[in-house]
Structure formats: C-alpha cells, structure tokens
Design a protein around this motif. Structure first.
Motif, PDB file in Angstrom:
ATOM      1  N   GLN A 137      11.272  -6.087 -14.658  1.00  0.00           N
ATOM      2  CA  GLN A 137      11.699  -7.090 -13.674  1.00  0.00           C
ATOM      3  C   GLN A 137      10.555  -7.524 -12.752  1.00  0.00           C
ATOM      4  N   ILE A 138       9.435  -6.819 -12.840  1.00  0.00           N
ATOM      5  CA  ILE A 138       8.286  -7.122 -11.968  1.00  0.00           C
ATOM      6  C   ILE A 138       7.428  -8.209 -12.614  1.00  0.00           C
ATOM      7  N   LYS A 139       7.166  -9.266 -11.859  1.00  0.00           N
ATOM      8  CA  LYS A 139       6.350 -10.358 -12.395  1.00  0.00           C
ATOM      9  C   LYS A 139       4.877  -9.971 -12.402  1.00  0.00           C
ATOM     10  N   CYS A 140       4.451  -9.306 -11.319  1.00  0.00           N
ATOM     11  CA  CYS A 140       3.022  -9.038 -11.194  1.00  0.00           C
ATOM     12  C   CYS A 140       2.791  -7.663 -10.573  1.00  0.00           C
ATOM     13  N   VAL A 141       2.048  -6.823 -11.273  1.00  0.00           N
ATOM     14  CA  VAL A 141       1.660  -5.517 -10.738  1.00  0.00           C
ATOM     15  C   VAL A 141       0.245  -5.657 -10.179  1.00  0.00           C
ATOM     16  N   ILE A 142       0.085  -5.365  -8.879  1.00  0.00           N
ATOM     17  CA  ILE A 142      -1.242  -5.478  -8.257  1.00  0.00           C
ATOM     18  C   ILE A 142      -1.714  -4.078  -7.879  1.00  0.00           C
ATOM     19  N   GLY A 185      -1.280 -19.088  -8.385  1.00  0.00           N
ATOM     20  CA  GLY A 185       0.017 -19.410  -8.992  1.00  0.00           C
ATOM     21  C   GLY A 185       0.546 -18.322  -9.912  1.00  0.00           C
ATOM     22  N   ARG A 186      -0.155 -17.169  -9.945  1.00  0.00           N
ATOM     23  CA  ARG A 186       0.343 -16.055 -10.774  1.00  0.00           C
ATOM     24  C   ARG A 186       1.713 -15.578 -10.287  1.00  0.00           C
ATOM     25  N   VAL A 187       1.961 -15.688  -8.979  1.00  0.00           N
ATOM     26  CA  VAL A 187       3.303 -15.382  -8.468  1.00  0.00           C
ATOM     27  C   VAL A 187       3.860 -16.591  -7.738  1.00  0.00           C
ATOM     28  N   GLN A 188       5.138 -16.784  -7.923  1.00  0.00           N
ATOM     29  CA  GLN A 188       5.848 -17.912  -7.297  1.00  0.00           C
ATOM     30  C   GLN A 188       6.929 -17.336  -6.396  1.00  0.00           C
ATOM     31  N   ARG A 189       7.417 -18.172  -5.481  1.00  0.00           N
ATOM     32  CA  ARG A 189       8.501 -17.748  -4.591  1.00  0.00           C
ATOM     33  C   ARG A 189       9.650 -17.154  -5.405  1.00  0.00           C
ATOM     34  N   GLY A 190      10.123 -15.977  -4.969  1.00  0.00           N
ATOM     35  CA  GLY A 190      11.233 -15.325  -5.666  1.00  0.00           C
ATOM     36  C   GLY A 190      10.788 -14.270  -6.660  1.00  0.00           C
ATOM     37  N   ASP A 191       9.502 -14.315  -7.075  1.00  0.00           N
ATOM     38  CA  ASP A 191       9.000 -13.295  -8.016  1.00  0.00           C
ATOM     39  C   ASP A 191       8.905 -11.931  -7.338  1.00  0.00           C
ATOM     40  N   LEU A 192       9.053 -10.877  -8.144  1.00  0.00           N
ATOM     41  CA  LEU A 192       8.891  -9.514  -7.631  1.00  0.00           C
ATOM     42  C   LEU A 192       7.471  -9.025  -7.923  1.00  0.00           C
ATOM     43  N   ILE A 193       6.848  -8.446  -6.898  1.00  0.00           N
ATOM     44  CA  ILE A 193       5.470  -7.955  -7.006  1.00  0.00           C
ATOM     45  C   ILE A 193       5.475  -6.457  -6.697  1.00  0.00           C
ATOM     46  N   LEU A 194       4.707  -5.700  -7.474  1.00  0.00           N
ATOM     47  CA  LEU A 194       4.539  -4.267  -7.199  1.00  0.00           C
ATOM     48  C   LEU A 194       3.080  -4.025  -6.832  1.00  0.00           C
ATOM     49  N   LEU A 195       2.849  -3.532  -5.590  1.00  0.00           N
ATOM     50  CA  LEU A 195       1.498  -3.124  -5.182  1.00  0.00           C
ATOM     51  C   LEU A 195       1.415  -1.611  -5.333  1.00  0.00           C
ATOM     52  N   VAL A 196       0.275  -1.116  -5.830  1.00  0.00           N
ATOM     53  CA  VAL A 196       0.145   0.341  -5.946  1.00  0.00           C
ATOM     54  C   VAL A 196      -1.305   0.737  -5.677  1.00  0.00           C
ATOM     55  N   VAL A 197      -1.466   1.730  -4.789  1.00  0.00           N
ATOM     56  CA  VAL A 197      -2.816   2.049  -4.291  1.00  0.00           C
ATOM     57  C   VAL A 197      -3.089   3.550  -4.282  1.00  0.00           C
ATOM     58  N   PHE A 198      -4.363   3.867  -4.098  1.00  0.00           N
ATOM     59  CA  PHE A 198      -4.801   5.253  -4.091  1.00  0.00           C
ATOM     60  C   PHE A 198      -6.145   5.315  -3.369  1.00  0.00           C
ATOM     61  N   GLY A 199      -6.377   6.386  -2.584  1.00  0.00           N
ATOM     62  CA  GLY A 199      -7.671   6.463  -1.917  1.00  0.00           C
ATOM     63  C   GLY A 199      -7.980   7.824  -1.336  1.00  0.00           C
ATOM     64  N   ALA A 200      -9.076   7.872  -0.590  1.00  0.00           N
ATOM     65  CA  ALA A 200      -9.517   9.133   0.025  1.00  0.00           C
ATOM     66  C   ALA A 200      -8.425   9.677   0.922  1.00  0.00           C
ATOM     67  N   GLY A 201      -8.423  10.984   1.045  1.00  0.00           N
ATOM     68  CA  GLY A 201      -7.417  11.660   1.892  1.00  0.00           C
ATOM     69  C   GLY A 201      -6.988  13.009   1.343  1.00  0.00           C
ATOM     70  N   LEU A 202      -6.499  12.992   0.123  1.00  0.00           N
ATOM     71  CA  LEU A 202      -6.122  11.833  -0.676  1.00  0.00           C
ATOM     72  C   LEU A 202      -4.901  11.126  -0.086  1.00  0.00           C
TER      73      LEU A 202
END
Ligand code: ACO
Length: 345
Positions: free
Chosen positions: A265-270, A319-336
């Motif tokens: 269901q996710i349009k774009c995974v960032i 234009g990779r995502v349009q209004r109404g699209d679902l986006i998933l952001l996922v991150v990782f870093g120091a700390g961890l």
C-alpha cells in the motif's frame, strides 16, 4: 476525554483524524551547497577509487559547503523553501526544531540562529541530536506538540555540515558523507492529510560503533586532542551496516503495523541514504519493489539528519509522490538510533 494516544493504541490511523485534528505536512523544502565533490576528486585525496566507492556504497558525488557557509545557513535556505511551499510566514511559526550533529557551535542552538535568520520572532527553538535519525525524531516531537494543540505551526529541519567533522585522511569514512539540509512545515490542519505515525528507537550499548570523541565534556579540545584527530567522526563500518539493516527493517515493520498497512500500500519508501547496499537489503526484507524505493544517495552521499528530509522534498518535487499517496520513511544512525514514519501525503 480520551487522549489521542489512547485512540492511536486502538486504531493508529485514527490519530491522523482524531476529533478532526491532524498533523499535516503543509510544505517541504531542501537545499544543498553548490560545490560538488566527485569520486574522481577523492581519488586524489585518499587511496580509493570510483569503482570501490560505487560498488560498496552507490555514492558518486557529495555536496560540500563553502568555508563561510554553516549548518544554520543550509538550514535557513531549506526552511525558507518549506515555508514558501506551505504558504506560511515567519510570524506564524510557533516552534523550530533543528536535528543536527554538526551545529554551528555547541551553544547557542542552531535552531536559535535559524530563528534569527528567518525572523521567526514568536518561535521557541531548540536542537535535537539523534544523528541520522534526527529528522524522524523531530517529526515525532513536532507531532506531539501539534496533536496536544500546544502549537499550530512547527518548522522541522534536518541540517548538516558533515564536511566539518570528516577526516579527509580516513578513506573508511571520508568517501561517505556530504552536506545539505531539508525542512518541513507541520501544521494542525483539520481533516487534512499528514503524519500518521512515527516510531523511534535507540541502543546506547552500541554507542561505540559511530562517534566523535573530541569536543564534548569527556574530551574537550586541546592541542593533544586536535593532534590525535579526535574531532572527526569514526565508524565501525561492518557492524554499523549489520545493525542498520536489522533496525531499519523492524522500525519500518512497526510503523506499518501501527497503521494497519502492508508494504504494497506504500507508494514510496524513503530510506536513510547511507549506502545503496543497506537500502536494497532493507527493501528486500520489507518486500518492497525497487520501484518503491527512493534513492538519491548517488548525488549527495550520507547527509545524516538531512538525508530523508532532502529525499522527501525531491520525491515530492519530482512527482514521485502525489497528494493522498502513502510514504514510508525509515532511518538509522549513531547512538545507535533508528526510526520510521508513515505519511499520507
Ligand atoms: N577505498 C578503497 N578501499 C577502502 C575504502 C575506500 N574508500 N574504505 C575501506 N577500504 C578497504 C578497507 O581498508 C578494507 O581493506 P582490507 O580488506 O585490506 O582491510 C576493505 O576496503 C573492505 O573494507 P570493509 O570495511 O570491510 O568494507 P565494507 O564492505 O564493510 O564497506 C562501508 C564499508 C561502505 C563503510 C560499509 O560498511 C557501510 O556502509 N557501513 C554502514 C555505514 C552507515 O550506514 N552509516 C550510517 C550511519 S551514519 C551517521 O549516523 C552519521
């Protein structure tokens, strides 16, 4: 009165529209410095090759800020673009959060310097440090202020001048990082689209995988600390890689579970733009297709807290995502640290 967090617990997607309230991402913007540092140029600085960097990381170039261009300058330029895209004036901003590991100076905060530069006189301002996960941490904090109706308009920025803490003699790290900034305006806009959920996590047991020892209370700057090159970041690449893949997978799965969504269901995974191989491994574990993954690290390298913020702006702009699209952001870093967020654009 039922709090929205109770509602979230029962049906997370309701958070988005609880009693007509929603944490809308009203506008985004980004900025990268003009100077492009290519792999070919790095070959002249350290013993490396375009072939090694490309196959191990996917990075072809990165942006480097000018000597008189600081994190607050990059942050300000991204912020002004986000404000313009949201149609928000400086006077309307209630709070500024800057996620960074490269503040202009230890204090005052870079957020206060941005407040001055954009003229947001009414805004409270503070910095947040969660390394590459900083932008998602900042989104979640902004959301809490908005959903509790403490603030109506929050400016969230991820900004880094990583070139200022990069050891240009260490080929293990200097090929990986770049400078830049991304920003978002979050607002309480009734019955609008917005941030559905944000997951945050940390594991201090692994704080020794990625760190900069010098400059804090443990190791203040001295001639010896400078000579020992302690004011540069250090990384245990292989272990960081393994931890990154696992943590990003579980954070993304948790965010999807909370929203009762599946990956199709996710349009774009960032994903955090650290390494193409990490992005591909996480994508595969999540069951995402290559078309779903947004990748721009070949142009910018790893810009830490700015990474997903810049990518989100570019995904919208292109234009990779349009209004109404679902986006998933996922991150990782120091700390961890790690995190994931679901946005209904
Ligand atoms: N050019 C040429 N050779 C190199 C370079 C380079 N730039 N860097 C390292 N090498 C060499 C090493 O010395 C080693 O040589 P050896 O076998 O003779 O000892 C060899 O290449 C392999 O090195 P590895 O470290 O095993 O390479 P690896 O495949 O693990 O890739 C990398 C290294 C790219 C750093 C990878 O481990 C990685 O991406 N790790 C994760 C980084 C990350 O995601 N960080 C995110 C957080 S960043 C933040 O929070 C600020």
């Amino acid at each position: 009165m039922i709090s929205y967090t109770t509602q979230v617990f029962k049906n997370p997607r309701a958070k988005h529209n609880f009693q007509g309230q929603s944490c809308s991402i009203a506008g985004v913007g980004s900025y990268v410095p003009e100077r492009i540092l290519t792999n070919a140029e790095l070959e002249k600085i350290v013993e490396t090759s375009d072939e090694w960097i490309t196959t191990r990381t996917g990075i072809k170039a990165r942006r480097i800020a000018a000597a008189d261009e600081f994190t607050s300058d990059l942050a300000t330029k991204a912020a002004l673009k986000a404000m313009a895209s949201a149609g928000v004036t400086a006077e309307e901003i209630d709070l500024i959060i800057v996620a960074t590991i490269t503040p202009d100076m230890p204090f005052p905060s870079t957020a206060c310097l941005v407040q001055k530069k954009i003229g947001a006189k009414r805004a409270a301002a503070f910095d947040l440090e969660a390394a590459c996960s900083g932008f998602i941490y900042a989104l979640e904090i902004a959301q809490q202020f908005i959903m509790s109706r403490t603030y109506k308009t929050v400016l969230v920025i991820g900004a880094e001048k990583l070139s200022s803490i990069t050891d240009w003699k260490d080929r293990n790290t200097c090929v990986l990082f770049g400078d830049g900034a991304g920003a978002a305006i979050l607002q309480n806009r009734p019955n609008s689209h917005g941030l559905l959920t944000a997951v945050m996590g940390a594991d201090g047991d692994k704080s020794d995988l990625l760190f900069m020892e010098g400059g804090g209370s443990r190791c203040p700057a001295t001639v010896d600390s400078v000579n020992a090159r302690m004011h540069y970041l250090r990384m245990e690449g292989k272990e960081t890689f393994k931890s990154a893949v696992q943590a990003m997978q579980s954070a993304a799965e948790e965010a999807l579970r909370r929203c009762e969504l599946n990956i199709t269901q996710i349009k774009c995974v960032i994903p955090h733009q650290a390494n193409r191989r990490i992005i591909d491994a996480v994508g595969e574990r999540l069951g995402a297709t290559p078309e779903q993954l947004f990748v721009n690290l070949e142009k910018y390298g790893n810009t830490s807290a700015a990474s997903v913020a810049i990518a989100l702006d570019e995904a919208v702009e292109s234009g990779r995502v349009q209004r109404g699209d679902l986006i998933l952001l996922v991150v990782f870093g120091a700390g961890l640290t790690w995190g994931a967020a679901v946005i209904e654009w």
